[in-house]
Enzyme design. Structure first.
Site, PDB file in Angstrom:
ATOM      1  N   HIS A 191       2.074   6.611  -2.435  1.00 23.93           N
ATOM      2  CA  HIS A 191       2.488   5.723  -3.524  1.00 23.93           C
ATOM      3  C   HIS A 191       3.997   5.559  -3.570  1.00 23.93           C
ATOM      4  O   HIS A 191       4.498   4.527  -3.969  1.00 23.93           O
ATOM      5  CB  HIS A 191       1.905   6.204  -4.847  1.00 23.93           C
ATOM      6  CG  HIS A 191       0.442   5.976  -4.885  1.00 23.93           C
ATOM      7  ND1 HIS A 191      -0.472   6.983  -4.679  1.00 23.93           N
ATOM      8  CD2 HIS A 191      -0.266   4.834  -4.998  1.00 23.93           C
ATOM      9  CE1 HIS A 191      -1.678   6.457  -4.693  1.00 23.93           C
ATOM     10  NE2 HIS A 191      -1.587   5.168  -4.882  1.00 23.93           N
ATOM     11  N   ARG A 298      -1.437  -1.968 -10.718  1.00 25.39           N
ATOM     12  CA  ARG A 298      -1.670  -0.531 -10.859  1.00 25.39           C
ATOM     13  C   ARG A 298      -1.239  -0.099 -12.261  1.00 25.39           C
ATOM     14  O   ARG A 298      -0.121   0.369 -12.469  1.00 25.39           O
ATOM     15  CB  ARG A 298      -0.886   0.244  -9.798  1.00 25.39           C
ATOM     16  CG  ARG A 298      -1.374   0.018  -8.371  1.00 25.39           C
ATOM     17  CD  ARG A 298      -0.597   0.876  -7.375  1.00 25.39           C
ATOM     18  NE  ARG A 298      -1.244   0.999  -6.087  1.00 25.39           N
ATOM     19  CZ  ARG A 298      -0.943   0.278  -5.011  1.00 25.39           C
ATOM     20  NH1 ARG A 298       0.001  -0.629  -5.073  1.00 25.39           N
ATOM     21  NH2 ARG A 298      -1.583   0.472  -3.878  1.00 25.39           N
ATOM     22  N   ARG A 334      -6.230  -3.051 -12.648  1.00 26.38           N
ATOM     23  CA  ARG A 334      -7.023  -1.860 -12.333  1.00 26.38           C
ATOM     24  C   ARG A 334      -6.869  -0.860 -13.462  1.00 26.38           C
ATOM     25  O   ARG A 334      -5.747  -0.594 -13.913  1.00 26.38           O
ATOM     26  CB  ARG A 334      -6.525  -1.256 -11.026  1.00 26.38           C
ATOM     27  CG  ARG A 334      -7.139   0.087 -10.756  1.00 26.38           C
ATOM     28  CD  ARG A 334      -6.819   0.551  -9.391  1.00 26.38           C
ATOM     29  NE  ARG A 334      -5.509   1.188  -9.328  1.00 26.38           N
ATOM     30  CZ  ARG A 334      -5.012   1.666  -8.196  1.00 26.38           C
ATOM     31  NH1 ARG A 334      -5.689   1.549  -7.069  1.00 26.38           N
ATOM     32  NH2 ARG A 334      -3.837   2.240  -8.182  1.00 26.38           N
ATOM     33  N   GLU A 433     -13.158   2.518  -2.064  1.00 30.80           N
ATOM     34  CA  GLU A 433     -12.169   3.373  -1.402  1.00 30.80           C
ATOM     35  C   GLU A 433     -12.723   4.766  -1.102  1.00 30.80           C
ATOM     36  O   GLU A 433     -12.012   5.625  -0.602  1.00 30.80           O
ATOM     37  CB  GLU A 433     -10.864   3.447  -2.213  1.00 30.80           C
ATOM     38  CG  GLU A 433     -11.016   3.559  -3.702  1.00 30.80           C
ATOM     39  CD  GLU A 433      -9.677   3.412  -4.441  1.00 30.80           C
ATOM     40  OE1 GLU A 433      -8.623   3.327  -3.815  1.00 30.80           O
ATOM     41  OE2 GLU A 433      -9.719   3.428  -5.678  1.00 30.80           O
ATOM     42  N   ASN A 456      -6.129   2.327   1.635  1.00 32.02           N
ATOM     43  CA  ASN A 456      -5.249   3.513   1.656  1.00 32.02           C
ATOM     44  C   ASN A 456      -6.074   4.778   1.452  1.00 32.02           C
ATOM     45  O   ASN A 456      -5.927   5.767   2.171  1.00 32.02           O
ATOM     46  CB  ASN A 456      -4.199   3.436   0.552  1.00 32.02           C
ATOM     47  CG  ASN A 456      -3.381   2.175   0.622  1.00 32.02           C
ATOM     48  OD1 ASN A 456      -3.314   1.560   1.683  1.00 32.02           O
ATOM     49  ND2 ASN A 456      -2.787   1.788  -0.475  1.00 32.02           N
ATOM     50  N   ASP A 457      -6.949   4.717   0.439  1.00 31.88           N
ATOM     51  CA  ASP A 457      -7.793   5.883   0.184  1.00 31.88           C
ATOM     52  C   ASP A 457      -9.009   5.890   1.104  1.00 31.88           C
ATOM     53  O   ASP A 457      -9.425   6.962   1.568  1.00 31.88           O
ATOM     54  CB  ASP A 457      -8.247   5.903  -1.278  1.00 31.88           C
ATOM     55  CG  ASP A 457      -7.180   6.510  -2.173  1.00 31.88           C
ATOM     56  OD1 ASP A 457      -6.626   7.549  -1.783  1.00 31.88           O
ATOM     57  OD2 ASP A 457      -6.892   5.944  -3.234  1.00 31.88           O
ATOM     58  N   ARG A 467      -3.234  11.005   3.092  1.00 35.48           N
ATOM     59  CA  ARG A 467      -2.341   9.852   3.277  1.00 35.48           C
ATOM     60  C   ARG A 467      -0.876  10.195   3.064  1.00 35.48           C
ATOM     61  O   ARG A 467       0.004   9.410   3.378  1.00 35.48           O
ATOM     62  CB  ARG A 467      -2.767   8.707   2.343  1.00 35.48           C
ATOM     63  CG  ARG A 467      -2.631   9.024   0.879  1.00 35.48           C
ATOM     64  CD  ARG A 467      -3.363   8.021   0.008  1.00 35.48           C
ATOM     65  NE  ARG A 467      -2.532   6.931  -0.424  1.00 35.48           N
ATOM     66  CZ  ARG A 467      -2.871   6.074  -1.391  1.00 35.48           C
ATOM     67  NH1 ARG A 467      -4.042   6.176  -1.991  1.00 35.48           N
ATOM     68  NH2 ARG A 467      -2.076   5.109  -1.753  1.00 35.48           N
ATOM     69  N   CYS A 504      -6.984  -4.675  -0.921  1.00 32.23           N
ATOM     70  CA  CYS A 504      -5.693  -4.490  -1.595  1.00 32.23           C
ATOM     71  C   CYS A 504      -4.961  -3.237  -1.119  1.00 32.23           C
ATOM     72  O   CYS A 504      -3.969  -2.837  -1.715  1.00 32.23           O
ATOM     73  CB  CYS A 504      -5.878  -4.465  -3.107  1.00 32.23           C
ATOM     74  SG  CYS A 504      -6.940  -3.134  -3.673  1.00 32.23           S
TER      75      CYS A 504
END
Ligand code: PEP
Ligand code: MG
Length: 561
Positions: A191, A298, A334, A433, A456-457, A467, A504
């Site tokens: 992040h 986010r 989200r 995810e 990403n996840d 990550r 995303c």
């Protein structure tokens, strides 16, 4: 010196090293019972021991790269950790005064620092700084915590150098004269990296012990595109990098010409192009780069940057503003994705062995329903002001999305009774995810109004590769057929149920994957705003039919990415 690390966020910065300053630990005096004295002493010994091990490992690595002159500072550190005045006296204080280890250690540490400061010798005075730095490390081990950055009075053109920093540290940089940052550890889809790209702060990570080696005020160049850091550059290098910086800025400028053009392939297939944002202030940038919606807001950043819980009114005002500013485009908000690396002072979490697999995201929301319900109410109310969609992170199974829908229905009934307007048909989507959700995408698509793939996840859980850990970056493989097969299954399953699919994760902003994602039939790419022009350029020069042939072959394993 030229260092090669991992490119986190593009752009070039030329400035001076600013080592990260941390806030002092808040130490409280606590009386301990006679039978607790032994435990306090062993906690203290362990903290000293952990610090010693940490310093030895840094020293070993630094010795290989540096002259003995510079690495000799470690010898001083080590001796200090064996210093009787510090170690024995602290233990005596714990025993005699029956106080906690933190308090005893800080008393003794301050005494030693004061002694050093009294000495009229610049070299020894300087050692007071080493002692306090080392003391801070011992204290961090003792208190088992990562401390916060201290902002303020940072000179212009500073390049922040640190072992590691948090996403919220990154969010404060622009307003604090920080032009770029360099860290010893971190991952490309962490992040911290995402926020750096969103705020256009060049960054390089994976430089091992750079934070120990770099000196305050030293000239430094950060090349965030190639992952290169140069200290004490000569004049010629500075001139070359100034030229390179100009080239980069011109390229960004020319790409911006594409911003108002649609993302249509050469054979006429239109793709959605949306932006990911962390804070409402990024809307202007998103629109400037040509976003046709927000594919991921986010919302947890509102919580991360606040010491108190944002209430319903505060959240409502924020969501409403974002929706109004983006009209007529959609805004996908989200619900809070807190936990793991995204922590908030306002939400206290229990310590966990494996936070990435623990109580994070929607799981945490179920655990603290008051916070979740407040957010849902704020979102529903804001849905009356624009084109708002609600998106749920970390969905693992169908029951979770069903449960969310029940909570939303309950909030709708409450608002109806109160006479508060909202969009009764607001869409509720699920983020894919977690591999289990990807494999059950057909079932989840029946319940959700849309799907959005969080690569990403999804990558970290599919490949069991953290990550944030650059040591396992080689397993964290974006262009691996297993991942592409999962993505294909998610897209095909959703399409069978007439539901749309966005992506995303950071993969959407990586030009290396645009063609394959077009070929897999993705509907919408949602990414850091700065990446929009270059992704649009690829879409506008690629044939969707050819992309499909390519994706089919890649999935079958008969060609490589
Ligand atoms: C993802 O996991 O791909 C995602 C978009 O969510 P985040 O990066 O915020 O975890
Ligand atoms: Mg995620």
């Amino acid at each position: 010196m030229v260092y090669k690390g991992m490119a986190l966020s593009p752009g070039i910065a030329i400035g001076r090293v600013y080592p990260l300053k941390r806030a002092a630990h808040k130490v409280h005096r606590r009386s301990v019972l006679p039978n607790e004295v032994k435990r306090e002493i062993s906690r203290f010994r362990k903290a000293v021991d952990d610090t010693r091990k940490e310093m030895i490992s840094v020293e070993d690595k630094v010795k290989k790269a540096l002259s003995s002159k510079k690495s000799s500072i470690f010898e001083g550190y080590r001796l200090f950790l064996e210093d009787k005045m510090l170690i024995n006296e602290t233990e005596t204080l714990i025993k005699d005064q029956r106080v906690n280890a933190e308090f005893a250690f800080s008393m003794q540490l301050n005494k030693i620092i004061m002694e050093f400061k009294k000495i009229k010798n610049d070299y020894l005075k300087e050692r007071a700084r080493d002692v306090s730095e080392l003391g801070r490390r011992v204290m961090s081990h003792l208190m088992d915590m990562d401390d916060k950055v201290l902002w303020g009075d940072i000179p212009p053109d500073s390049v922040l150098v640190a072992y590691n920093i948090t996403p919220s540290d990154t969010a404060h940089m622009k307003s604090n004269n920080i032009r770029a940052f360099v860290t010893d550890t971190g991952g490309k889809t962490s992040h911290t990296a995402i926020v750096a790209r969103a705020l256009e702060i060049p960054a390089v990570t994976g430089l091992r012990d750079f934070s120990v080696i770099a000196e305050a005020g030293q000239d430094i160049i950060v090349d965030g595109e190639n992952g290169i850091v140069i200290t004490d550059p000569d004049e010629e290098t500075v001139i070359n990098y100034k030229r390179e910086r100009k080239r980069y800025q011109d390229e960004q400028h020319s790409l911006q010409k594409l911003m108002d053009l649609p993302a249509v392939s050469t054979d006429g297939v239109t793709f959605g192009i949306e932006a990911n944002i962390e804070i409402a202030e990024e809307i202007a940038t998103a629109l400037a780069y040509g976003a046709e919606g927000i594919g991921l807001y986010r919302s947890e950043y509102m919580f991360i940057n606040s010491e108190t819980l944002p209430g319903e009114e505060e959240q409502y005002a924020q969501y409403k503003t974002v929706c109004e500013k983006m009209l007529p485009y959609p805004v996908t908000i989200r619900t809070i994705d807190l936990g793991a690396d995204k922590l908030s002072d306002a939400v206290k979490l229990p310590p966990e062995q494996n936070p990435m697999m623990g109580l994070r995201s929607i799981r945490l929301c179920f655990k603290i329903p008051e916070i979740f319900k407040t957010q849902i109410r704020a979102l529903l109310r804001a849905s009356a002001a624009g084109n708002l969609k609600i998106m749920i992170p970390m969905i693992t199974n169908v029951s979770e999305i069903k449960k969310v829908k029940m909570i939303i229905s309950e909030a709708k009934r409450e608002l109806e009774k109160e006479g508060a307007p909202f969009n009764a048909r607001v869409e509720v989507g699920a983020m894919i995810e977690v591999p289990a959700a990807a494999v059950a995408a057909d079932l989840i698509a029946e319940e959700a109004d849309f799907l959005s793939i969080g690569t990403n996840d999804l990558i970290q859980y599919t490949f069991a590769a953290d990550r944030m850990n650059e040591n396992v970056d080689y397993v964290y493989e974006q262009g691996n057929p297993s991942l592409m097969r999962l993505i294909k299954f998610v897209i095909d399953s959703a399409h069978q149920k007439q539901k749309s699919v966005a992506l995303c994760g950071e993969m959407a902003s990586d030009p290396a994957f645009t063609k394959i994602l077009m070929g897999l039939g993705l509907d919408t790419f949602s990414m850091s705003a700065i990446a929009i022009p270059k992704i649009k350029k690829i879409i506008r020069t690629t044939s969707a039919r050819e992309a499909k042939d390519f994706a089919d072959k890649f999935i079958a394993g008969s060609c490589s990415q």
